[in-house]
Design a protein around this motif. Structure first.
Motif, mmCIF file in Angstrom:
data_model
loop_
_atom_site.group_PDB
_atom_site.id
_atom_site.type_symbol
_atom_site.label_atom_id
_atom_site.label_comp_id
_atom_site.label_asym_id
_atom_site.label_seq_id
_atom_site.Cartn_x
_atom_site.Cartn_y
_atom_site.Cartn_z
ATOM 1 N N SER A 37 10.067 2.337 8.225
ATOM 2 C CA SER A 37 9.127 2.398 7.106
ATOM 3 C C SER A 37 9.209 3.740 6.405
ATOM 4 C CB SER A 37 7.693 2.177 7.602
ATOM 5 O OG SER A 37 7.551 0.879 8.118
ATOM 6 N N THR B 207 8.996 -1.045 3.812
ATOM 7 C CA THR B 207 9.438 -1.311 5.181
ATOM 8 C C THR B 207 10.690 -2.176 5.183
ATOM 9 O OG1 THR B 207 7.166 -1.174 6.002
ATOM 10 C CG2 THR B 207 8.760 -2.260 7.424
ATOM 11 N N ARG C 130 7.007 6.048 3.471
ATOM 12 C CA ARG C 130 5.831 6.250 2.613
ATOM 13 C C ARG C 130 6.353 6.737 1.268
ATOM 14 N NH1 ARG C 130 1.187 4.375 2.532
ATOM 15 N NH2 ARG C 130 1.016 4.664 4.760
ATOM 16 N N ASN D 153 0.810 -1.225 0.000
ATOM 17 C CA ASN D 153 0.000 0.000 0.000
ATOM 18 C C ASN D 153 0.845 1.278 0.000
ATOM 19 O OD1 ASN D 153 -2.392 -1.526 0.067
ATOM 20 N ND2 ASN D 153 -2.298 -1.656 2.297
ATOM 21 N N GLY D 154 1.889 1.296 -0.806
ATOM 22 C CA GLY D 154 2.735 2.479 -0.922
ATOM 23 C C GLY D 154 3.709 2.677 0.225
ATOM 24 N N LEU D 155 3.836 1.697 1.103
ATOM 25 C CA LEU D 155 4.740 1.773 2.246
ATOM 26 C C LEU D 155 5.866 0.761 2.069
ATOM 27 C CD1 LEU D 155 4.847 3.338 4.964
ATOM 28 C CD2 LEU D 155 3.814 1.343 6.006
#
Length: 138
Positions: A95, A66, A97, A62-64
């Motif tokens: 993490s 980590t 974004r 989801n666009g993250l």
């Protein structure tokens, strides 16, 4: 008067080891990192001294992006009349974004000399802005 000055100078020395523990703990839980971008990619570097590539996990969801893993460090020093051994274990996680134009599916990661380098290509403006869908007459 002299006693109060001496005791005042003693207090910072008593707290100094505790401040170093806080810094070590912070570095273990969230390693130092640096992020930059160019016209065609985003680059993230993460300092992971003593961590092998097998102990690093890189995930995208989801666009993250980590980075996580396990850090194990053992130190042993010997002298003629002394011996020092220290072991530190702990997990870390950091993490990031990613912007909408990041093409996370084409991410590459390399580790060298304790530094993890992550490169995330940018989509061209045409790819990131979407497409116009023609409407046809039935």
């Amino acid at each position: 008067m002299v006693e109060s000055n001496q005791s005042a100078s003693l207090w910072p020395h008593l707290y100094e080891p505790f401040s170093r523990i806080g810094t070590k703990l912070k570095n273990w839980l969230a390693p130092a990192s640096d992020a930059s971008s160019s016209d065609n990619a985003y680059r993230i570097t993460v300092e992971l001294p003593g961590v092998t590539e097998e102990d690093i996990e890189l995930t995208a969801e989801n666009g993250l992006l980590t980075v996580s893993g396990e850090k194990v460090e053992e130190t042993e020093e010997k002298g003629a009349t002394w011996y020092f051994s220290e072991r530190q274990y702990g997990s870390f996680r950091r993490s990031f974004r990613m912007p909408e134009d990041a093409d996370i599916g084409k991410t590459e990661a390399h580790v060298k000399d304790g530094v993890l380098t992550i490169t995330v290509p940018r989509r061209t403006p045409d790819e990131s802005q979407g497409k116009k869908i023609p409407v046809k007459k039935s």
